[in-house]
Design a protein around this motif. Structure first.
Motif, PDB file in Angstrom:
ATOM      1  N   GLU A 151      44.387  32.089  39.930  1.00  6.45           N
ATOM      2  CA  GLU A 151      43.148  32.621  39.374  1.00  6.45           C
ATOM      3  C   GLU A 151      43.424  33.776  38.423  1.00  6.45           C
ATOM      4  O   GLU A 151      42.856  33.858  37.331  1.00  6.45           O
ATOM      5  CB  GLU A 151      42.220  33.070  40.511  1.00  6.45           C
ATOM      6  CG  GLU A 151      41.670  31.911  41.339  1.00  6.45           C
ATOM      7  CD  GLU A 151      40.904  32.383  42.563  1.00  6.45           C
ATOM      8  OE1 GLU A 151      40.992  33.596  42.876  1.00  6.45           O
ATOM      9  OE2 GLU A 151      40.239  31.551  43.215  1.00  6.45           O
TER      10      GLU A 151
ATOM     11  N   MET B 180      37.839  24.211  39.040  1.00 10.69           N
ATOM     12  CA  MET B 180      38.205  24.816  37.762  1.00 10.69           C
ATOM     13  C   MET B 180      37.160  24.520  36.701  1.00 10.69           C
ATOM     14  O   MET B 180      36.511  23.476  36.708  1.00 10.69           O
ATOM     15  CB  MET B 180      39.565  24.287  37.273  1.00 10.69           C
ATOM     16  CG  MET B 180      40.680  24.348  38.293  1.00 10.69           C
ATOM     17  SD  MET B 180      42.282  24.151  37.516  1.00 10.69           S
ATOM     18  CE  MET B 180      42.477  25.732  36.765  1.00 10.69           C
TER      19      MET B 180
ATOM     20  N   GLN C  19      39.700  26.309  31.883  1.00  9.52           N
ATOM     21  CA  GLN C  19      40.835  26.663  32.735  1.00  9.52           C
ATOM     22  C   GLN C  19      41.780  25.483  32.909  1.00  9.52           C
ATOM     23  O   GLN C  19      42.999  25.654  32.982  1.00  9.52           O
ATOM     24  CB  GLN C  19      40.339  27.141  34.097  1.00  9.52           C
ATOM     25  CG  GLN C  19      39.623  28.477  34.065  1.00  9.52           C
ATOM     26  CD  GLN C  19      39.142  28.886  35.436  1.00  9.52           C
ATOM     27  OE1 GLN C  19      38.507  28.114  36.150  1.00  9.52           O
ATOM     28  NE2 GLN C  19      39.450  30.117  35.827  1.00  9.52           N
ATOM     29  N   ALA C  20      41.211  24.278  32.974  1.00 10.96           N
ATOM     30  CA  ALA C  20      42.050  23.088  33.092  1.00 10.96           C
ATOM     31  C   ALA C  20      42.969  22.950  31.882  1.00 10.96           C
ATOM     32  O   ALA C  20      44.137  22.554  32.001  1.00 10.96           O
ATOM     33  CB  ALA C  20      41.179  21.840  33.249  1.00 10.96           C
TER      34      ALA C  20
ATOM     35  N   LYS D 153      39.373  19.746  39.094  1.00 10.35           N
ATOM     36  CA  LYS D 153      39.871  20.624  40.136  1.00 10.35           C
ATOM     37  C   LYS D 153      41.378  20.473  40.218  1.00 10.35           C
ATOM     38  O   LYS D 153      41.943  19.445  39.802  1.00 10.35           O
ATOM     39  CB  LYS D 153      39.219  20.321  41.480  1.00 10.35           C
ATOM     40  CG  LYS D 153      39.467  18.928  42.021  1.00 10.35           C
ATOM     41  CD  LYS D 153      38.732  18.735  43.331  1.00 10.35           C
ATOM     42  CE  LYS D 153      38.930  17.283  43.842  1.00 10.35           C
ATOM     43  NZ  LYS D 153      38.203  17.066  45.109  1.00 10.35           N
TER      44      LYS D 153
END
Length: 601
Positions: free
Chosen positions: A528, A479, A483-484, A508
């Motif tokens: 995603e 990631m 996004q995290a 991740k």
């Protein structure tokens, strides 16, 4: 160090030019002010002429009440108006104009002529050059007012160079003219470009007829009427069918107390009502008129009066959204499958499924008993049949070259449907579309969109139960740091959906369990897509999950699987569109097909 400058009052001509910078942006701005002044004067007939996009000439003639001779000079004086007298009037404005800035601002940047008469044959005319009165005298004319603006911005070259090509300015004037005409159906309007008539609207026309002058006729014919009231608030107008949505938002026209405005609250409410019926990147068509008490809206927000501020935005938003949503519910639907159990041959004989009475329709949690190689294997869409014995009998009956006689031992049928409502399943086309034929129309169903809607409905009605499928080995998803952060914002919702997650360093994401509806690969795709689209609400996440779990285009369905999907989909209250807004069905009536085959015009 800068030297001190004396404070002094600006000359009137400079004051008017500064005001013109706010009020007079382009020829269409001038046209708007002049037409609104005519309507405020009670005109029932307006004639507008423009040349060179309005830069060389704009002339507006009306049959309103007229201006007395002794008030002509006052009309081109800043802050002189007949529409307000006290500060209390400002909170209850019912006229279009009220600032007393339009005419002096326009006159300061053009060659300006104002002629008016309060009685037939007895008029006066005033001429102004760049803000200075150069002539005044009698003029023989019928009752009403004529304003002519020539050489706009000739004395302000900096403004003149920002005008677009004459064709562009002409189009903007035409759009403005039509938009005002749509809100004043009792007024006769005519627009000429040079000597050519561009638009002519007769008094007494209805909204669809006037709208047809700027929108395709088929779009107007398929539009839905909006009419809803809530106390002193009301909304009426027309909205486009979801199937006619477009990529641009220039066909959302909103009015407040007859005034054309650009209002985010109303436009957002319209788009929210269409949510789930059109794609997120599409825009509907709408012409909506909001009426409310004058003290509930502030029109004194912007010099051009194109923006308003509501006392209670929430009430306006909810009313507009409910009114549009109610109108959209009038969309036609696919009739239920026929009760006739006879086979109908296309390339092979296919059974027709009996329909359960409404009281017997209920969702079941059991998965569809499909073959292991079926695309529906382990897909838990709801299954509902009126009589499992009858269904078993239908599917065990061998195909015949000719339709067999109905079996007298069938289980009791529900009440017979009228002939017009009978629909038969014919088969699957291109391994993607399910074909239904009725007595008056033929329908194609997008199997992926229909299954999406079924799964979405199941997720929404069953709540967030968090059914999970544990994984033997954690699934790693690299990631980006941004996004995290998004994952952490929707962590609770993901847990409710059935994800067991762990955020590791690097960063991740580790998946220890996924929702029961999804395979590990589909779960990865789901995350995603959810992060890319920044889905935050449960509705958004349900929509993405339904899309990932649904059967796809190209999946071959057996007749019983197709019929089960159709009947599950038909039982839904909001089945016409997938959760992302794509249509589930396309329909052609007998008349549509006759036109295609040129049997009739």
């Amino acid at each position: 160090m800068a030297s001190a400058r004396q404070i002094r009052l600006l000359p009137p001509e400079l004051q008017n030019q500064i005001a013109a910078g706010e009020v007079v942006e382009r020829p269409a701005s001038v046209l708007k002010e002049l037409i609104e002044n005519a309507l405020d004067a009670g005109a029932t007939r307006l004639r507008v002429l423009i040349r060179d996009g309005g830069q060389s000439c704009i002339r507006v003639s009306d049959n309103g009440c007229g201006i007395p001779e002794n008030e002509l000079e006052l009309a081109v004086t800043r802050h002189a108006t007949s529409k307000l007298s006290t500060i209390e009037d400002l909170s209850a404005i019912r006229s279009f104009g009220f600032r007393g800035e339009a005419l002096p601002s326009i006159a300061s940047v053009s060659r300006f002529r104002l002629a008016s008469a309060t009685h037939d044959g007895e008029g006066s005319a005033l001429e102004v050059l760049h803000g200075r009165v150069v002539a005044i005298g009698p003029a023989a004319m019928p009752r009403g007012t004529e304003v002519e603006v020539q050489d706009l911005f000739a004395n302000v070259p900096a403004r003149l160079k920002f005008l677009k090509q004459p064709a562009t300015e002409t189009r903007k004037c035409g759009d403005l003219f039509v938009r005002i005409a749509l809100a004043n159906l009792d007024v006769d309007f005519e627009l000429l470009n040079g000597e050519r008539t561009v638009h002519r609207f007769l008094a007494g026309e209805d909204l669809p007829r006037r709208l047809s002058a700027i929108w395709p006729r088929e779009l107007v014919d398929s539009a839905h009427h909006v009419d809803m009231a809530d106390g002193p608030f009301s909304v009426r107008g027309l909205i486009g069918d979801p199937a006619t949505a477009q990529a641009r938002g220039d066909r959302i026209l909103v009015y407040v107390n007859g005034r054309p405005v650009q209002d985010r609250t109303m436009i957002s409410a319209v788009r929210e009502a269409y949510r789930g019926r059109i794609l997120g990147k599409e825009y509907p068509q709408a012409v909506l008129f909001l009426q409310l008490p004058p003290d509930e809206v502030d029109v004194n927000v912007h010099p051009a009066k194109t923006e308003v501020r509501f006392q209670d935005e929430g009430t306006v938003f909810r009313l507009v959204r409910r009114a549009v949503a109610k109108a959209l519910e009038a969309c036609t639907d696919v009739p239920p499958l026929t009760e006739n159990a006879a086979h109908f041959s296309v390339s092979r004989s296919l059974p027709v499924l009996p329909v359960a009475p409404p009281q017997e329709r209920a969702f079941a949690d059991a998965p569809v008993p499909a073959r292991p190689d079926s695309p529906l294997y382990e897909q838990p869409w709801p299954r509902k049949f009126s009589s499992s014995a009858a269904v078993q009998q239908l599917f065990e009956t061998p195909a015949a070259p000719v339709p067999p006689e109905p079996t007298p031992q069938r289980s009791p049928d529900p009440a017979p449907q009228p002939e017009a409502a009978l629909t038969r399943y014919l088969g699957q086309f291109a391994d993607t579309y399910l074909i239904l034929a009725g007595s008056t129309e033929i329908t194609l169903i997008d199997q992926h969109a229909a299954h999406e809607r079924v799964l979405f409905h199941m997720l929404r009605t069953s709540g967030s139960r968090g059914d999970r499928r544990p994984l033997l080995m954690p699934l790693e998803i690299p990631m980006h740091p941004s996004q995290a952060l998004l994952v952490q914002e929707i962590w609770t919702q993901l847990d409710e959906l059935g994800f067991s997650l762990e955020l590791a360093t690097e960063p991740k994401l580790l998946l220890h369990a996924v929702p029961a509806l999804l395979t590990p690969s589909k779960a990865r795709e789901f995350l995603e897509d959810a992060l890319t689209d920044k889905a935050s609400s449960m509705e958004d996440l349900w929509a993405v999950m339904a899309c990932k779990a649904a059967i796809k285009a190209g999946d071959v369905l057996t007749p019983d699987e197709a019929l089960a999907l159709i009947e599950s989909w038909q039982s839904l209250p909001d089945r016409n569109f997938c959760p992302h807004g794509r249509p589930v069905t396309l329909r052609w009536s007998v008349g549509d097909l006759e036109k295609q085959f040129k049997r009739r015009s």
